[in-house]
Design a protein around this motif. Structure first.
Motif, PDB file in Angstrom:
ATOM      1  N   THR A   1       0.983  -1.157  -0.001  1.00 41.38           N
ATOM      2  CA  THR A   1       0.060  -0.050  -0.048  1.00 41.38           C
ATOM      3  C   THR A   1       0.921   1.426   0.095  1.00 41.38           C
ATOM      4  O   THR A   1       0.562   2.166  -0.677  1.00 41.38           O
ATOM      5  N   SER A   2       1.988   1.400   0.711  1.00 41.93           N
ATOM      6  CA  SER A   2       2.879   2.135   0.948  1.00 41.93           C
ATOM      7  C   SER A   2       3.580   2.616  -0.396  1.00 41.93           C
ATOM      8  O   SER A   2       3.646   3.675  -1.014  1.00 41.93           O
TER       9      SER A   2
ATOM     10  N   ASN B   1       1.094   4.183  -2.839  1.00 35.96           N
ATOM     11  CA  ASN B   1       0.963   5.416  -2.490  1.00 35.96           C
ATOM     12  C   ASN B   1       1.871   6.262  -3.060  1.00 35.96           C
ATOM     13  O   ASN B   1       1.517   7.542  -3.452  1.00 35.96           O
ATOM     14  N   ASP B   2       3.265   6.100  -2.876  1.00 36.27           N
ATOM     15  CA  ASP B   2       4.392   6.690  -3.320  1.00 36.27           C
ATOM     16  C   ASP B   2       4.178   7.099  -4.753  1.00 36.27           C
ATOM     17  O   ASP B   2       4.900   8.015  -5.161  1.00 36.27           O
TER      18      ASP B   2
ATOM     19  N   ARG C   1       1.441   7.745  -6.391  1.00 37.32           N
ATOM     20  CA  ARG C   1       0.556   8.748  -6.726  1.00 37.32           C
ATOM     21  C   ARG C   1      -0.084   8.515  -7.987  1.00 37.32           C
ATOM     22  O   ARG C   1      -0.298   9.536  -8.892  1.00 37.32           O
TER      23      ARG C   1
ATOM     24  N   THR D   1      -3.468   7.797 -10.068  1.00 39.92           N
ATOM     25  CA  THR D   1      -4.718   7.782  -9.962  1.00 39.92           C
ATOM     26  C   THR D   1      -5.650   7.109 -10.964  1.00 39.92           C
ATOM     27  O   THR D   1      -5.235   6.784 -12.097  1.00 39.92           O
TER      28      THR D   1
ATOM     29  N   THR E   1      -7.249   6.824  -5.850  1.00 40.25           N
ATOM     30  CA  THR E   1      -5.973   6.517  -5.683  1.00 40.25           C
ATOM     31  C   THR E   1      -5.796   5.104  -5.545  1.00 40.25           C
ATOM     32  O   THR E   1      -6.399   4.373  -4.968  1.00 40.25           O
TER      33      THR E   1
ATOM     34  N   ASN F   1      -4.419   2.394  -4.224  1.00 42.08           N
ATOM     35  CA  ASN F   1      -3.634   2.005  -3.010  1.00 42.08           C
ATOM     36  C   ASN F   1      -4.298   0.749  -2.344  1.00 42.08           C
ATOM     37  O   ASN F   1      -4.134   0.573  -1.158  1.00 42.08           O
ATOM     38  N   ASN F   2      -4.830  -0.002  -3.317  1.00 43.32           N
ATOM     39  CA  ASN F   2      -5.486  -1.167  -2.731  1.00 43.32           C
ATOM     40  C   ASN F   2      -5.639  -2.303  -3.791  1.00 43.32           C
ATOM     41  O   ASN F   2      -5.441  -1.943  -5.151  1.00 43.32           O
TER      42      ASN F   2
END
Length: 154
Positions: free
Chosen positions: A35-36, A39-40, A42, A44, A56, A58-59
């Protein structure tokens, strides 16, 4: 059950409990790292994605949604041809290659989430079995005492 017979059950129970808890922690940590990392980046989800548009990545669901729309965009650009189907000299081959790499990277994240969830689930089962074994070993002591008290009163 004799004390000698109870000891291996208790030891196996403790090992199972510790191993299961470790699996839950490792699976959770893996989920967090993936996840991290996502996220890093970015990323979409594309606005024209069939689901989770604009969210975003992130999953696992958002990674899957973005991978699907990348395929759709790539196929539209290459007129439905894959990297392998395009001529080596076709300038669209680079676009097809980049699309395939991006999709593979996102699917790797989806797989990592799946493995993390599997490890967490197996950890719950292993810990539960370990706990049950420790209770069985403890219960055997209680049964022996009840039996001993019953015999003493007769």
């Amino acid at each position: 059950m004799s004390t000698t017979a109870k000891k291996p059950v208790r030891v196996l129970g403790i090992i199972g409990l510790v191993a299961g808890l470790a699996m839950i922690v490792v699976g959770g940590a893996t989920w967090g790292v993936v996840t991290s990392q996502l996220n890093d980046q970015r990323i979409t989800v594309s606005a024209d994605a069939p689901f989770l548009a604009g969210t975003t990545v992130n999953n696992p669901l958002s990674a899957y949604a973005q991978a699907q729309i990348i395929e759709e965009h790539t196929m539209k650009i290459t007129s439905g041809k894959t990297y392998a189907e395009l001529d080596r000299e076709d300038p669209l081959r680079t676009t097809a290659q980049q699309g395939a790499f991006l999709r593979a990277s996102l699917f790797t994240s989806v797989i990592a989430y799946g493995v993390a969830a599997l490890v967490i689930g197996m950890g719950v089962l292993v810990a539960g079995n370990g706990y049950a074994l420790t209770r069985i070993a403890t219960g055997a002591k209680v049964d022996a005492k009840v039996e001993e008290n019953t015999l003493a009163t007769v």
